[in-house]
Design an enzyme around this catalytic site. Structure first.
Site, PDB file in Angstrom:
ATOM      1  N   GLY A  21       3.870 -14.940 -29.629  1.00 29.51           N
ATOM      2  CA  GLY A  21       3.552 -13.872 -28.487  1.00 29.51           C
ATOM      3  C   GLY A  21       2.331 -14.492 -28.038  1.00 29.51           C
ATOM      4  O   GLY A  21       1.951 -15.692 -28.002  1.00 29.51           O
ATOM      5  N   GLY A  22       1.733 -13.623 -27.333  1.00 25.69           N
ATOM      6  CA  GLY A  22       0.606 -14.181 -26.132  1.00 25.69           C
ATOM      7  C   GLY A  22      -0.614 -14.454 -26.928  1.00 25.69           C
ATOM      8  O   GLY A  22      -1.524 -15.212 -26.621  1.00 25.69           O
ATOM      9  N   PHE A  23      -0.845 -13.989 -28.453  1.00 29.33           N
ATOM     10  CA  PHE A  23      -1.975 -14.395 -29.037  1.00 29.33           C
ATOM     11  C   PHE A  23      -1.664 -15.219 -30.034  1.00 29.33           C
ATOM     12  O   PHE A  23      -2.859 -15.856 -30.651  1.00 29.33           O
ATOM     13  CB  PHE A  23      -2.335 -12.987 -29.970  1.00 29.33           C
ATOM     14  CG  PHE A  23      -3.233 -12.031 -29.022  1.00 29.33           C
ATOM     15  CD1 PHE A  23      -4.158 -12.412 -27.812  1.00 29.33           C
ATOM     16  CD2 PHE A  23      -3.235 -10.759 -29.340  1.00 29.33           C
ATOM     17  CE1 PHE A  23      -4.586 -11.502 -27.152  1.00 29.33           C
ATOM     18  CE2 PHE A  23      -4.131  -9.792 -28.707  1.00 29.33           C
ATOM     19  CZ  PHE A  23      -4.526 -10.110 -27.700  1.00 29.33           C
ATOM     20  N   GLY A  24      -0.719 -15.807 -29.959  1.00 30.95           N
ATOM     21  CA  GLY A  24      -0.161 -17.120 -31.073  1.00 30.95           C
ATOM     22  C   GLY A  24       1.107 -16.997 -31.680  1.00 30.95           C
ATOM     23  O   GLY A  24       1.860 -16.089 -31.415  1.00 30.95           O
ATOM     24  N   GLY A  75       7.623 -15.360 -35.533  1.00 31.38           N
ATOM     25  CA  GLY A  75       7.638 -14.928 -34.164  1.00 31.38           C
ATOM     26  C   GLY A  75       6.651 -15.493 -33.101  1.00 31.38           C
ATOM     27  O   GLY A  75       5.604 -16.545 -33.835  1.00 31.38           O
ATOM     28  N   LYS A 105      -1.206 -16.027 -38.820  1.00 31.06           N
ATOM     29  CA  LYS A 105      -1.146 -15.883 -37.416  1.00 31.06           C
ATOM     30  C   LYS A 105      -1.978 -16.897 -36.806  1.00 31.06           C
ATOM     31  O   LYS A 105      -3.137 -16.870 -37.176  1.00 31.06           O
ATOM     32  CB  LYS A 105      -1.568 -14.588 -36.830  1.00 31.06           C
ATOM     33  CG  LYS A 105      -1.668 -14.368 -35.320  1.00 31.06           C
ATOM     34  CD  LYS A 105      -1.839 -13.094 -34.774  1.00 31.06           C
ATOM     35  CE  LYS A 105      -0.580 -12.375 -34.801  1.00 31.06           C
ATOM     36  NZ  LYS A 105      -0.802 -11.131 -34.002  1.00 31.06           N
ATOM     37  N   VAL A 159       3.474 -16.721 -35.500  1.00 29.24           N
ATOM     38  CA  VAL A 159       3.286 -16.195 -36.714  1.00 29.24           C
ATOM     39  C   VAL A 159       4.071 -16.791 -37.572  1.00 29.24           C
ATOM     40  O   VAL A 159       5.390 -17.147 -37.321  1.00 29.24           O
ATOM     41  CB  VAL A 159       3.533 -14.590 -36.674  1.00 29.24           C
ATOM     42  CG1 VAL A 159       3.468 -13.999 -37.870  1.00 29.24           C
ATOM     43  CG2 VAL A 159       2.434 -13.961 -35.669  1.00 29.24           C
ATOM     44  N   ASP A 180      -2.427  -2.217 -27.038  1.00 25.44           N
ATOM     45  CA  ASP A 180      -1.033  -2.605 -26.761  1.00 25.44           C
ATOM     46  C   ASP A 180      -0.061  -2.294 -28.076  1.00 25.44           C
ATOM     47  O   ASP A 180       0.376  -2.909 -28.662  1.00 25.44           O
ATOM     48  CB  ASP A 180      -1.103  -4.052 -26.746  1.00 25.44           C
ATOM     49  CG  ASP A 180       0.027  -4.999 -26.587  1.00 25.44           C
ATOM     50  OD1 ASP A 180       0.645  -4.412 -25.561  1.00 25.44           O
ATOM     51  OD2 ASP A 180       0.620  -6.046 -27.106  1.00 25.44           O
TER      52      ASP A 180
END
Length: 459
Positions: free
Chosen positions: A143-146, A141, A162, A148, A259
């Site tokens: 997302g905004g943080f990086g 996946g 991650k 995975v 979140d």
């Protein structure tokens, strides 16, 4: 004649010679008497043997077989004991060191020492090998943080890797210290952090691998919703509440998740919920103790009004997100579902209207119409509406929510009208803010963390 007379005194008579021989003989006999027993041995009964002089006795010999054994024992036993203790100590130290190295390099199983940075740090080469050089086939996946990835260590242990984006606000040492703190947060309803990797600009987190993807993978898919019957959904709700209560009140740190949503709730092989991304706000340089922030992280629809509009956050901000998530689990619909239809309301507004009209069960997912507990469903809707009230002071604590879920003797207060995001936007009461779209990208492979963080920056 004269010479003969002069030598005459030198000549001794036979009688004189005999007397001298007698004297010498007696003297020899006297000396021999000290060395030999001269009494007749066959007359012991009648004549006792003379006692030898004490001063003439030779020194006594030590008894055979008794004098050397204590000395040998006194020397050998301490040496043997010392050698045994040395060998045991070496074995213990070697075994402990081997376990520590295995824990740091091969994903620990739960008993590792996480008090030091070294016990948590992975080599970058180990991460590269585990993820097949961050292959797209291993990607779970984004997302905004990086991003995975699924990884397999050399011992066969499956992990989730991650790879954080490079806009983290922390330096290397601060990042390391933060990892030690986050790794100590262990709860059955939290995804466990095994360690991290820090090399150059690379910041990588290594988590436990959770096989059943995230909650949204089942909850919002019409074909998979049937796998979540009411009993299973109720356990998921209770597990999430326990995990958040641990972060808020029972952990070493007071962590506000900020979140909380379905894609950040992972499900293990037995469908137990595990909260992920609970340390991301800390890693990305936002002080958890402050009351206001100019950098708003979260996902639209789950953010409390005071956080989205004014940047004010607290544990009550997480309670609002939990309330939205709770209503999603009951209804089987995303909060954003209502924005994509012609309905002029969001999920929270829809649930409140049904509650006000006395028909709360109409919110229930149609796939559960045949098997559910009416009292449990109504109680959960009631709790959800208490959590999404507009005034943070009116929302319960997570400890109260856990008590409400576990005890029917607790009387629930009546909920007040929730905040209506959509109505506020329609009436022009909400400040204009730039909302980035949800960046989550899911693949069909089992996921561990498909977290997405939408950064919101006020203009």
């Amino acid at each position: 004649m004269g010479n003969a007379q002069q030598r005459e005194p030198r000549l001794q008579s036979s009688s004189q010679v005999n007397s001298q021989v007698t004297v010498l003989t007696s003297r020899v006999a006297e000396l021999e008497g000290h060395m030999y027993e001269v009494y007749p041995f066959y007359q012991q009964n009648s004549t006792s043997a003379p006692q030898p002089s004490p001063g003439a006795l030779p020194p006594p010999l030590p008894p055979k077989g008794k004098s050397k054994i204590p000395t040998i024992v006194a020397i050998v036993v301490p040496i043997a004991v010392s050698m045994l203790l040395f060998v045991v100590g070496c074995c213990f130290i070697t075994r402990r060191a081997r376990k520590k190295r295995s824990a740091a390099a091969e994903a620990p199983s739960g008993e590792n020492d996480i008090s030091t940075i070294e016990s948590l740090q992975f080599d970058f080469s180990t991460i590269v090998a585990a993820t097949n050089n961050f292959s797209d086939d291993n990607k779970l996946g984004e997302g905004g943080f990086g991003q995975v990835y699924k990884g397999i260590l050399s011992n066969g242990q499956e992990v989730a890797v991650k790879r954080l984006s490079k806009n983290s606000g922390q330096g290397a040492e601060e990042f390391k210290n933060e990892m030690v703190l986050v790794a100590k947060l262990q709860h059955r309803n939290l995804v466990r952090l095994y360690g991290f990797c820090l090399e150059g600009e690379e910041k990588i987190l290594v988590y436990e691998y959770v096989s059943n993807k995230s909650l949204d993978y089942f909850l919002f898919d019409p074909e998979k919703q049937g796998q979540l019957d009411w009993a299973r959904r109720y356990k998921i709700i209770a597990g999430i509440a326990r995990g958040i209560m641990y972060l808020h009140e029972d952990s070493r740190l007071r962590i506000i998740h900020r979140d909380l949503k379905a894609s950040n709730i992972l499900l293990d092989g037995e469908m137990h919920p595990k909260i992920s991304d609970f340390g991301m706000a800390r890693i990305f340089g936002v002080d958890q103790t402050q009351a206001n922030t100019s950098r708003i992280v979260g996902t639209y629809g789950y953010m409390s009004p005071e956080y989205a509009m004014h940047g004010q956050f607290s544990v009550k901000s997480d309670l609002y997100s939990f309330g939205v998530l709770l209503l999603e689990i009951i209804s089987g619909k995303k909060n954003s579902y209502f924005f994509q239809t012609d309905a002029a309301e969001d999920l929270v507004s829809h649930a409140w209207k049904l509650w006000r009209d006395g028909t709360p069960l109409e919110l229930l997912d149609p796939s559960m119409r045949d098997s559910y507990s009416r009292s449990e469903v109504i109680r959960c809707i009631h709790i959800g509406l208490l959590c999404v009230q507009e005034d943070p002071a009116d929302r319960p604590t997570m400890q109260s929510v856990v008590l409400m879920l576990n005890s029917y003797s607790v009387t629930l207060p009546l909920p007040e009208q929730p905040a209506f995001f959509l109505r506020s936007r329609t009436e022009g009461n909400m400040p204009k803010i730039t909302l980035e779209s949800d960046l989550s990208v899911s693949k069909s492979t089992p996921s561990v963390d498909e977290a997405s963080i939408t950064a919101v920056y006020p203009r």
